[in-house]
Design a protein around this motif. Structure first.
Motif, PDB file in Angstrom:
ATOM      1  N   ALA A  83      23.979 -16.908 -53.380  1.00  0.00           N
ATOM      2  CA  ALA A  83      25.203 -16.794 -54.171  1.00  0.00           C
ATOM      3  C   ALA A  83      25.502 -15.334 -54.511  1.00  0.00           C
ATOM      4  O   ALA A  83      26.662 -14.908 -54.509  1.00  0.00           O
ATOM      5  CB  ALA A  83      25.071 -17.617 -55.448  1.00  0.00           C
ATOM      6  N   LEU A  90      26.233 -13.050 -51.076  1.00  0.00           N
ATOM      7  CA  LEU A  90      27.520 -13.354 -50.433  1.00  0.00           C
ATOM      8  C   LEU A  90      28.638 -12.487 -50.994  1.00  0.00           C
ATOM      9  O   LEU A  90      29.689 -12.338 -50.363  1.00  0.00           O
ATOM     10  CB  LEU A  90      27.868 -14.833 -50.597  1.00  0.00           C
ATOM     11  CG  LEU A  90      27.197 -15.799 -49.636  1.00  0.00           C
ATOM     12  CD1 LEU A  90      27.526 -17.242 -50.003  1.00  0.00           C
ATOM     13  CD2 LEU A  90      27.612 -15.525 -48.189  1.00  0.00           C
ATOM     14  N   LYS A  91      28.430 -11.924 -52.176  1.00  0.00           N
ATOM     15  CA  LYS A  91      29.442 -11.064 -52.793  1.00  0.00           C
ATOM     16  C   LYS A  91      29.335  -9.621 -52.326  1.00  0.00           C
ATOM     17  O   LYS A  91      30.111  -8.773 -52.749  1.00  0.00           O
ATOM     18  CB  LYS A  91      29.300 -11.131 -54.312  1.00  0.00           C
ATOM     19  CG  LYS A  91      29.556 -12.519 -54.890  1.00  0.00           C
ATOM     20  CD  LYS A  91      29.280 -12.560 -56.386  1.00  0.00           C
ATOM     21  CE  LYS A  91      29.501 -13.965 -56.940  1.00  0.00           C
ATOM     22  NZ  LYS A  91      29.159 -14.063 -58.388  1.00  0.00           N
ATOM     23  N   LEU A 124      26.979 -24.404 -53.318  1.00  0.00           N
ATOM     24  CA  LEU A 124      27.819 -23.210 -53.447  1.00  0.00           C
ATOM     25  C   LEU A 124      29.308 -23.555 -53.334  1.00  0.00           C
ATOM     26  O   LEU A 124      30.142 -22.993 -54.053  1.00  0.00           O
ATOM     27  CB  LEU A 124      27.430 -22.178 -52.396  1.00  0.00           C
ATOM     28  CG  LEU A 124      26.038 -21.547 -52.576  1.00  0.00           C
ATOM     29  CD1 LEU A 124      25.719 -20.615 -51.417  1.00  0.00           C
ATOM     30  CD2 LEU A 124      25.944 -20.793 -53.901  1.00  0.00           C
ATOM     31  N   TYR A 148      32.638 -21.174 -53.888  1.00  0.00           N
ATOM     32  CA  TYR A 148      32.522 -20.417 -52.641  1.00  0.00           C
ATOM     33  C   TYR A 148      33.270 -21.173 -51.547  1.00  0.00           C
ATOM     34  O   TYR A 148      33.452 -22.396 -51.625  1.00  0.00           O
ATOM     35  CB  TYR A 148      31.059 -20.224 -52.259  1.00  0.00           C
ATOM     36  CG  TYR A 148      30.335 -19.246 -53.156  1.00  0.00           C
ATOM     37  CD1 TYR A 148      30.232 -17.907 -52.808  1.00  0.00           C
ATOM     38  CD2 TYR A 148      29.768 -19.657 -54.363  1.00  0.00           C
ATOM     39  CE1 TYR A 148      29.572 -16.997 -53.639  1.00  0.00           C
ATOM     40  CE2 TYR A 148      29.119 -18.768 -55.200  1.00  0.00           C
ATOM     41  CZ  TYR A 148      29.025 -17.438 -54.836  1.00  0.00           C
ATOM     42  OH  TYR A 148      28.389 -16.541 -55.658  1.00  0.00           O
ATOM     43  N   THR A 149      33.695 -20.460 -50.516  1.00  0.00           N
ATOM     44  CA  THR A 149      34.501 -21.073 -49.464  1.00  0.00           C
ATOM     45  C   THR A 149      33.708 -21.197 -48.169  1.00  0.00           C
ATOM     46  O   THR A 149      32.662 -20.547 -47.989  1.00  0.00           O
ATOM     47  CB  THR A 149      35.754 -20.227 -49.187  1.00  0.00           C
ATOM     48  OG1 THR A 149      35.351 -18.960 -48.614  1.00  0.00           O
ATOM     49  CG2 THR A 149      36.547 -19.973 -50.471  1.00  0.00           C
ATOM     50  N   ASP A 181      33.236 -17.889 -46.639  1.00  0.00           N
ATOM     51  CA  ASP A 181      32.092 -17.140 -47.190  1.00  0.00           C
ATOM     52  C   ASP A 181      30.807 -17.511 -46.463  1.00  0.00           C
ATOM     53  O   ASP A 181      30.000 -16.651 -46.101  1.00  0.00           O
ATOM     54  CB  ASP A 181      31.926 -17.457 -48.679  1.00  0.00           C
ATOM     55  CG  ASP A 181      33.049 -16.909 -49.545  1.00  0.00           C
ATOM     56  OD1 ASP A 181      33.608 -15.866 -49.189  1.00  0.00           O
ATOM     57  OD2 ASP A 181      33.353 -17.541 -50.569  1.00  0.00           O
TER      58      ASP A 181
END
Length: 352
Positions: A277, A280-281, A303, A308-309, A312
């Motif tokens: 998590a 991913l940013k 997620l 989140y998509t 992502d």
């Protein structure tokens, strides 16, 4: 494995001259990429490789003339398909080599290489600029400069300063290339030092991964919340071992950029999800998560429920590693590091 610049400094400090072979151009099936380097010592032993086989043998043979005359030169080597087959190579190719005589008595050249080594040890990004002799011409002194984002080393030269200004406009995206300015040829070699592998989790697989990434000259950092696992006894060769209180605030402990490789090999689904998590940013070059497809679906669904998509999650390599039917920690490590190499060396637009 020692960095080639570290080996060069050791030879210089030991007052040993040597030949530095650098691939300037390659065509066909030559096995190493442009920029590959090899040191040839006085006894014709080598450090590094420019691909082995006939090309390397010819470079070593020609180095005897470089040593004898104390000169540097550019030479092209070509091999027909028939000749390649006779020597056990797959097929023909050609390579243009710079064979550079490095004399420890040349104080200007020694300053350049020592500064390059110091910048590399600090982790600074820089480029080495070399004025290339015309092919088949021998030169006694070769002109060389260093340009970093904030500094310049070498004799003042208006043309080279122009090259530096252009490099600094987009420094972290420069690539090795030859440029022709005012009838003179210059080689630009970027030395970007921020390729870091972060291994999140310090179990048995992590140990094996770290051994291989060390051999491949990745800077490797191991992170875990258990000091009985994350310690120097278990990870002797990595650059850094970090023990953190928890994985919840991972990004406070590591600096991730587009030259970072994240390997998630923690001890459980919940930890993997927390780490994924966060990373991913970031704009990490590679994010891989170990585990089965069932585990991956559990983590992904969690997620997705948090906002989140699917786009992502497309950034993630999971199940991690190249498919080689790996079972043991050693085999799993090989498959994971093979995937790192594929990402590192592959074209930017290549589909997985």
């Amino acid at each position: 494995m020692k960095d080639i610049y570290e080996t060069m400094i050791e030879l210089i400090d030991n007052k040993e001259d040597f030949v530095l072979a650098t691939i300037l151009e390659k065509h066909g099936s030559a096995p190493r990429e442009e920029g590959a380097k090899m040191i040839i010592k006085r006894d014709f032993s080598i450090v590094g490789t420019i691909g082995g086989g006939i090309f390397e043998a010819m470079a070593i043979k020609l180095s005897s003339k470089v040593f004898q005359d104390g000169v540097s030169m550019v030479k092209s080597f070509s091999l027909t398909n028939e000749g390649a087959a006779a020597l056990g190579a797959a097929c023909g190719g050609s390579v243009k080599l710079l064979l550079e005589y490095v004399d420890y008595n040349d104080s200007k050249m020694m300053d350049i290489y020592k500064n390059a080594f110091q910048l590399k040890m600090k982790g600074d990004n820089f480029a080495i600029i070399t004025k290339i002799p015309e092919e088949d011409n021998s030169v006694r002194e070769i002109d060389k400069w260093i340009c970093s984002e904030a500094s310049f080393y070498g004799e003042e030269d208006d043309t080279v300063q122009l090259i530096c200004r252009e490099l600094r406009e987009n420094f972290k995206n420069i690539v090795m290339k030859n440029v022709n300015l005012e009838g003179k040829q210059y080689l630009i070699e970027p030395v970007l030092n921020n390729e870091i592998v972060y291994i999140i989790g310090a179990g048995h697989v992590s140990q094996k991964i770290a051994q291989i990434t060390n051999m491949l000259d990745f800077k490797t950092v191991v992170i875990d919340d258990r000091d009985e696992f994350a310690n120097r006894e278990r990870f002797k060769t990595v650059e850094e071992v970090k023990v953190i209180s928890s994985f919840e605030n991972l990004l406070e402990h590591i600096k991730v950029n587009n030259n970072s490789y994240i390997i998630i090999v923690t001890r459980g689904h919940a930890y993997d999800k927390d780490v994924l998590a966060q990373v991913l940013k970031t704009d990490a070059k590679y994010i891989g998560m170990i585990g089965s497809k069932k585990k991956r679906e559990f983590v992904y669904n969690s997620l997705l429920s948090e906002g989140y998509t699917s786009e992502d999650l497309k950034k993630v390599y999971s199940p991690i590693g190249v498919s080689i039917f790996a079972q043991t920690p050693e085999e799993i490590a090989v498959s994971i590091v093979a995937e790192l190499i594929k990402v590192k060396r592959g074209p930017l637009n290549e589909k997985r």
